[in-house]
Enzyme design. Sequence first.
Site, PDB file in Angstrom:
ATOM      1  N   GLY A 134       0.767  -1.235   0.000  1.00  0.00           N
ATOM      2  CA  GLY A 134       0.000   0.000   0.000  1.00  0.00           C
ATOM      3  C   GLY A 134       0.802   1.292   0.000  1.00  0.00           C
ATOM      4  O   GLY A 134       1.781   1.454  -0.756  1.00  0.00           O
ATOM      5  N   VAL A 152       5.386  -4.112  14.711  1.00  0.00           N
ATOM      6  CA  VAL A 152       5.528  -2.814  15.385  1.00  0.00           C
ATOM      7  C   VAL A 152       4.964  -2.824  16.808  1.00  0.00           C
ATOM      8  O   VAL A 152       5.302  -1.960  17.617  1.00  0.00           O
ATOM      9  CB  VAL A 152       4.881  -1.658  14.580  1.00  0.00           C
ATOM     10  N   TYR A 176     -10.859   0.955  15.189  1.00  0.00           N
ATOM     11  CA  TYR A 176      -9.981   1.672  14.250  1.00  0.00           C
ATOM     12  C   TYR A 176     -10.086   3.180  14.469  1.00  0.00           C
ATOM     13  O   TYR A 176      -9.072   3.891  14.544  1.00  0.00           O
ATOM     14  CB  TYR A 176     -10.378   1.308  12.820  1.00  0.00           C
ATOM     15  N   GLU A 222      -7.028   4.093  -2.307  1.00  0.00           N
ATOM     16  CA  GLU A 222      -7.017   2.800  -3.011  1.00  0.00           C
ATOM     17  C   GLU A 222      -5.783   1.987  -2.654  1.00  0.00           C
ATOM     18  O   GLU A 222      -4.757   2.073  -3.323  1.00  0.00           O
ATOM     19  CB  GLU A 222      -7.019   3.042  -4.530  1.00  0.00           C
ATOM     20  N   THR A 223      -5.874   1.237  -1.556  1.00  0.00           N
ATOM     21  CA  THR A 223      -4.802   0.315  -1.168  1.00  0.00           C
ATOM     22  C   THR A 223      -5.469  -1.001  -0.779  1.00  0.00           C
ATOM     23  O   THR A 223      -6.687  -1.049  -0.569  1.00  0.00           O
ATOM     24  CB  THR A 223      -4.015   0.821   0.058  1.00  0.00           C
ATOM     25  N   TRP A 233     -11.647  -4.863   1.590  1.00  0.00           N
ATOM     26  CA  TRP A 233     -12.880  -4.823   2.365  1.00  0.00           C
ATOM     27  C   TRP A 233     -14.049  -4.347   1.501  1.00  0.00           C
ATOM     28  O   TRP A 233     -15.122  -4.947   1.480  1.00  0.00           O
ATOM     29  CB  TRP A 233     -12.646  -3.892   3.569  1.00  0.00           C
TER      30      TRP A 233
END
Length: 255
Positions: free
Chosen positions: A16, A63, A157, A191-192, A198
């Site tokens: 992405g 991470v 999120y 757009e990734t 999804w």
Amino acid sequence: MRLQDKVAIITGAGSGMGRTAAAFFAAEGARIVVADYDAAGAEETVRQVRAAGGRAVVARVDVSNEADARAMTEAAMDSFGRLDCLYNNAGVMPEADHSVTDTDVATWDRVMAVNVRGVFLGCKYAIPRMAEAGTGSIINVSSFVALLGCSVPQDAYTASKGAVLAMTRSLAVQFGPRGVRTNAILPGPIETPLLMDWLVKDEEARRIRLARNPTGRFGKPEEVVNLAIYLASDESRWTNGAAMVVDGGISVNYF
Ligand SMILES: NC(=O)c1ccc[n+]([C@@H]2O[C@H](COP(=O)([O-])OP(=O)(O)OC[C@H]3O[C@@H](n4cnc5c(N)ncnc54)[C@H](O)[C@@H]3O)[C@@H](O)[C@H]2O)c1
């Protein structure tokens, strides 16, 4: 070149926007630590950067793991001898994240671990190096959902991106005096794979998102990465604590 001689860690650079960032940063002269837990994705990014004449190394990193975060900063120092930019781009948006009323605790915890603890740990180890050198740029990827309510909720999120934005401001005032600037980018729908994987399964969510955007389209990775180049470069030396929205105007659209 705008990033000549700089060294940047880009998390989530195996896919992405992170992969695009690695390519664009390298084209501007930066040396890159491609940090991702998807080793194959990270290796492919490094291959592409090198094929274009750039310099990059892989750091296989989760991470959310403290030892990995420490190793990521060490990879920059060991490979390139300095660290100028930490681009906290890695993030997850699981399908199981809905409203608070129907999201399970494991999903909540995973989103917080990657999206919030990941930024915390990256900063924990990178900032002391930068402060020691008296210069550095932290770029935190938040989201436009940190500013707006959403009728197609992803509450874990959304909360995680709000936390990233608040942390950005706190770091900006703490470490600005030591030459380390911290800014947040708030992308709209881009757009990734993260979004498209999804929306491909949810036509209604796709329709709603496109209808709300004054440009009538999703953004492209490079439209976010161009702002990141500015934030990583010395052109932005007086930009600190900013929340920079790149969303085609979705967040100012009333109807
Ligand atoms: N795509 C969008 O519409 C959009 C909008 C706003 C914000 N964002 C944010 O932009 C950032 C990049 O998203 P993208 O759309 O390019 O996503 P993507 O899914 O294409 O890439 C994310 C990358 O992060 C990596 N990653 C995930 N968890 C990790 C972990 N624990 N440790 C290391 N790496 C990990 C993945 O392997 C992947 O390579 C994310 O923080 C995302 O939340 C995306």
